[in-house]
Design an enzyme around this catalytic site. Structure first.
Site, PDB file in Angstrom:
ATOM      1  N   LEU A 174       3.449  13.945  -5.156  1.00  0.00           N
ATOM      2  CA  LEU A 174       2.817  13.742  -3.853  1.00  0.00           C
ATOM      3  C   LEU A 174       2.935  12.272  -3.447  1.00  0.00           C
ATOM      4  O   LEU A 174       3.121  11.400  -4.300  1.00  0.00           O
ATOM      5  CB  LEU A 174       1.351  14.159  -3.938  1.00  0.00           C
ATOM      6  CG  LEU A 174       1.162  15.655  -4.201  1.00  0.00           C
ATOM      7  CD1 LEU A 174      -0.244  15.930  -4.722  1.00  0.00           C
ATOM      8  CD2 LEU A 174       1.453  16.455  -2.941  1.00  0.00           C
ATOM      9  N   CYS A 203       7.124   7.034   0.825  1.00  0.00           N
ATOM     10  CA  CYS A 203       6.578   5.672   0.684  1.00  0.00           C
ATOM     11  C   CYS A 203       6.704   5.147  -0.743  1.00  0.00           C
ATOM     12  O   CYS A 203       7.310   4.100  -0.966  1.00  0.00           O
ATOM     13  CB  CYS A 203       5.133   5.635   1.173  1.00  0.00           C
ATOM     14  SG  CYS A 203       4.236   4.191   0.612  1.00  0.00           S
ATOM     15  N   CYS A 226       8.156   2.176   1.499  1.00  0.00           N
ATOM     16  CA  CYS A 226       7.262   1.003   1.531  1.00  0.00           C
ATOM     17  C   CYS A 226       7.118   0.322   0.175  1.00  0.00           C
ATOM     18  O   CYS A 226       7.068  -0.911   0.100  1.00  0.00           O
ATOM     19  CB  CYS A 226       5.863   1.357   2.015  1.00  0.00           C
ATOM     20  SG  CYS A 226       5.703   2.830   2.976  1.00  0.00           S
ATOM     21  N   HIS A 278       3.686   7.952  -8.717  1.00  0.00           N
ATOM     22  CA  HIS A 278       3.719   9.396  -8.446  1.00  0.00           C
ATOM     23  C   HIS A 278       2.748  10.138  -9.378  1.00  0.00           C
ATOM     24  O   HIS A 278       2.036  11.052  -8.951  1.00  0.00           O
ATOM     25  CB  HIS A 278       5.118   9.973  -8.698  1.00  0.00           C
ATOM     26  CG  HIS A 278       6.204   9.352  -7.874  1.00  0.00           C
ATOM     27  ND1 HIS A 278       5.962   8.694  -6.704  1.00  0.00           N
ATOM     28  CD2 HIS A 278       7.545   9.313  -8.050  1.00  0.00           C
ATOM     29  CE1 HIS A 278       7.114   8.276  -6.199  1.00  0.00           C
ATOM     30  NE2 HIS A 278       8.081   8.635  -6.990  1.00  0.00           N
ATOM     31  N   PHE A 308     -12.745 -20.906   2.364  1.00  0.00           N
ATOM     32  CA  PHE A 308     -11.796 -22.002   2.504  1.00  0.00           C
ATOM     33  C   PHE A 308     -11.100 -22.294   1.166  1.00  0.00           C
ATOM     34  O   PHE A 308     -11.771 -22.278   0.144  1.00  0.00           O
ATOM     35  CB  PHE A 308     -12.549 -23.230   2.986  1.00  0.00           C
ATOM     36  CG  PHE A 308     -11.667 -24.289   3.538  1.00  0.00           C
ATOM     37  CD1 PHE A 308     -10.984 -24.112   4.727  1.00  0.00           C
ATOM     38  CD2 PHE A 308     -11.496 -25.469   2.839  1.00  0.00           C
ATOM     39  CE1 PHE A 308     -10.155 -25.102   5.227  1.00  0.00           C
ATOM     40  CE2 PHE A 308     -10.663 -26.465   3.337  1.00  0.00           C
ATOM     41  CZ  PHE A 308      -9.995 -26.279   4.531  1.00  0.00           C
TER      42      PHE A 308
HETATM   43  C1  COM Z   1       1.002   5.996  -0.596  1.00  0.00           C
HETATM   44  C2  COM Z   1       1.126   7.465  -0.629  1.00  0.00           C
HETATM   45  S1  COM Z   1       2.339   5.184  -1.354  1.00  0.00           S
HETATM   46  S2  COM Z   1      -0.336   8.190  -0.190  1.00  0.00           S
HETATM   47  O1  COM Z   1      -0.626   7.844   1.191  1.00  0.00           O
HETATM   48  O2  COM Z   1      -1.432   7.680  -1.040  1.00  0.00           O
HETATM   49  O3  COM Z   1      -0.221   9.619  -0.349  1.00  0.00           O
END
Ligand code: COM
Length: 523
Positions: free
Chosen positions: A74, A78, A83, A133, A501
């Site tokens: 899942l 990304c 990403c 993953h 700061f």
């Molecule tokens: C992020 C994947 S890399 S998810 O949005 O957490 O499923």
């Protein structure tokens, strides 16, 4: 593989995922209550960010979602190709930038490009990606209690039915989240070996690039081009539009853009704006790219590596053909603000509905669809949002650019660092200064970044914020929220905040220096 009663730890999940990725014949992974019988509230077709967050939210509301995904994990593209590798590459680029500028000075060794390998960094990513993953699979099952079928391409049957792994699953609603894929430009030779996009780069690179041509002038092109160049790979960027002037970057401020593009030139990247690729030349492999320059003349650039960063096309054809959902001119599935498509009980989310193809949008689309299905009124408007890209810097913006503000209000106040004052020798000014720019501030001040706040002098409201440097991205999430509230964010409120700061964006203290004035002045 039925894992419903298994409780894998992360190491076991890593092995299951890696085995499935390597073996095309690997069986589907079933995590189903009651063997998947009965009617789900929704099937989320696609377990990327939108599907995972939508399903988790629906489950948290007491619903029964099912996620189906072709990959054995899942989280979608990304963490697998997009990403996450991009952030690894951009982090490496920032480190290498420091090394190159400080070569042989202080504690830095002499710059030695032979020690830097794109291939090695890609392989580092490949070895590690299934750890993320593994966590997503574990969390979604064990903590979020969401059912899923992975490693099984879901096929649409009708608006209530999806077939996966040879079985039929039924739901009151479908939420489509099949994402998008890179769209190669129509250039002769684009199929040659040695031409990559962000996905094939991590999946297929098997040699060390030495001479690179990047096609595109938006985020992906700049991010990957900056990384390739930072490693010592000579890089040419070919872009039809001026860099950072592609349509989705309309809020990019011109002074910020100029700072970033100057930085790209300073670092030695060959930038060809107003140019377009006309052919990719060579035998089986790319050897040169022929480009038409802004003036019309042709130039052949040697290359053993071409990177295409020109955008993505939604994967909408199956939904269009089987369900008849309406799509737009760029193949995006058309949705309303509740993510409903033109077909009753069918929703679409994430990259499948077109730009912006950003994480926040994917996740919040999924949640919006989930809420709507569960009977809670929900709409999501993503026309305004904070945004960023990487070069060897982190470049962040939210709200209006100075130019956009001047078109809308009469009294625009600009608070920026370095300030713009004619004849002031700001090349000696070690500001902005904060974490990760300290060395630059004390040696090459002009490399220490740029920042600008755009304020409506009449209402005193902040209209936009723009930053080049490191470490300010987080702040922009909250600035976005504050300036887009109905009441907005005034310079007085901003100046009243408690800064930590040194802070990467100096907006709080700079605002405080001016907020005492009844009639605001630029700074
Ligand atoms: C992020 C994947 S890399 S998810 O949005 O957490 O499923």
């Amino acid at each position: 593989m039925d894992i419903r009663d298994e409780h894998f730890n992360l190491a076991r999940w890593y092995d299951v995922i890696e085995d499935a990725l390597k073996d095309p014949a690997a069986e589907p992974i079933y995590n189903l209550r009651g063997d998947g019988e009965g009617l789900y509230d929704a099937i989320f077709l696609g377990g990327g960010a939108g599907g995972r967050f939508g399903a988790a939210y629906m489950r948290a509301m007491g619903g029964r979602p099912l996620i189906i995904d072709a990959w054995p994990f899942l989280g979608g593209s990304c963490p697998h190709q997009a990403c996450v590798p991009h952030h690894l590459f951009s982090d490496v680029a920032a480190e290498l930038d420091l090394w190159r500028w400080f070569s042989g000075q202080l504690f830095f060794p002499e710059w030695d490009p032979s020690r830097v390998s794109i291939l090695e960094i890609v392989r580092l990513f490949l070895r590690g990606r299934s750890n993320a993953h593994a966590f997503m699979n574990w969390q979604t099952k064990e903590q979020l209690d969401v059912e899923y079928v992975l490693n099984a391409a879901g096929r649409l049957v009708d608006a209530n039915t999806v077939r996966a792994g040879g079985r039929m699953f039924r739901a009151r609603n479908l939420v489509l989240g099949m994402g998008a894929q890179p769209r190669p430009p129509e250039v002769p030779g684009i199929d040659k070996r040695g031409v990559f996009d962000f996905a094939t780069l991590v999946e297929e690179l098997d040699y060390e690039p030495r001479r690179c041509v990047v096609i595109g002038g938006g985020k992906t092109a700049l991010e990957y081009g900056s990384f390739f160049h930072a490693t010592g790979c000579d890089t040419t960027i070919v872009s039809r539009s001026p860099l950072m002037r592609t349509p989705s970057l309309h809020h990019v401020d011109e002074d910020l853009r100029r700072y970033v593009v100057d930085g790209i030139h300073k670092r030695g990247i060959d930038v060809r704006e107003g140019a377009e690729p006309v052919a990719i030349l060579g035998g089986d492999r790319v050897e040169q790219v022929r480009i038409r320059l802004a003036g019309g003349e042709l130039l052949e650039v040697d290359a053993d590596f071409v990177f295409v960063g020109t955008g993505e096309t939604p994967n909408s054809s199956e939904a269009r053909q089987i369900l008849g959902v309406a799509v737009g001119s760029r193949e995006e599935i058309m949705v309303d603000k509740s993510m409903r498509t033109s077909v009753p009980n069918v929703y679409a989310i994430g990259d499948l509905i077109g730009p912006p193809m950003e994480m926040f949008k994917a996740r919040k689309c999924g949640v919006t669809a989930a809420k709507h299905i569960m009977g809670e009124p929900a709409e999501f408007d993503f026309t305004e949002y904070p945004d960023f890209l990487h070069t060897t810097y982190e470049v962040t913006w939210v709200g209006l650019s100075e130019q956009e503000a001047r078109e809308r209000v009469t009294d625009v106040i600009v608070i920026q660092m370095p300030p713009y004052v004619e004849n002031l020798d700001t090349e000696r000014l070690p500001l902005p200064l904060a974490e990760r720019t300290m060395l630059y501030g004390f040696t090459m001040p002009e490399l220490s970044g740029f920042q600008k706040l755009v304020v409506d002098g009449g209402s005193r409201r902040v209209l936009g914020a723009h930053h080049v440097g490191y470490g300010a991205k987080d702040a922009f999430q909250y600035l976005d929220y504050l300036i887009h509230r109905p009441q907005g964010l005034t310079i007085d409120e901003l100046g009243g905040m408690n800064e930590l700061f040194l802070n990467p964006e100096h907006f709080v203290q700079l605002s405080r220096l001016r907020a005492g004035r009844y009639e605001l002045l630029s700074l």
